[in-house]
Design an enzyme around this catalytic site. Sequence first.
Site, short mmCIF file in Angstrom:
data_model
loop_
_atom_site.label_atom_id
_atom_site.label_comp_id
_atom_site.label_asym_id
_atom_site.label_seq_id
_atom_site.Cartn_x
_atom_site.Cartn_y
_atom_site.Cartn_z
CB CYS A 65 -1.02 -0.05 1.37
SG CYS A 65 -0.24 -0.07 2.78
NE ARG A 66 1.29 8.40 0.76
CZ ARG A 66 1.59 9.02 1.79
NH1 ARG A 66 1.40 8.82 3.13
NH2 ARG A 66 2.42 10.31 1.56
#
Length: 107
Positions: A65-66
């Site tokens: 993800c981030r």
Amino acid sequence: MIQKIEPAAAIRLLDAKKAQAVDVREPDEYAVGHIPGAKLLPLGEVMSRAAEVLPDKDAPWLVYCRTGRRSADAVQKLDALGYTNIYDLGGILSWPYEIEGDFEGHF
């Protein structure tokens, strides 16, 4: 089985075509920049769309993800759905390799 994986090990698997990256961010985040060839499966859709986007439950999937929070949640969900070879890659912010997309300073 869920395993953590470091970027150096992940890039070797990706380059050898022995694993597939899975981005669990939102479509707009994916458009800004993602690991080349990554499949998009937003966290909110994991339970409803995993079988469609990730059809092989035994294939090695590298989930990111981030920053690593959503990937940790996603791998737990995929594990509950019966996926057997899941790697938590963490966040793309710590990915030192190629990123494709229209990032224009968004990172």
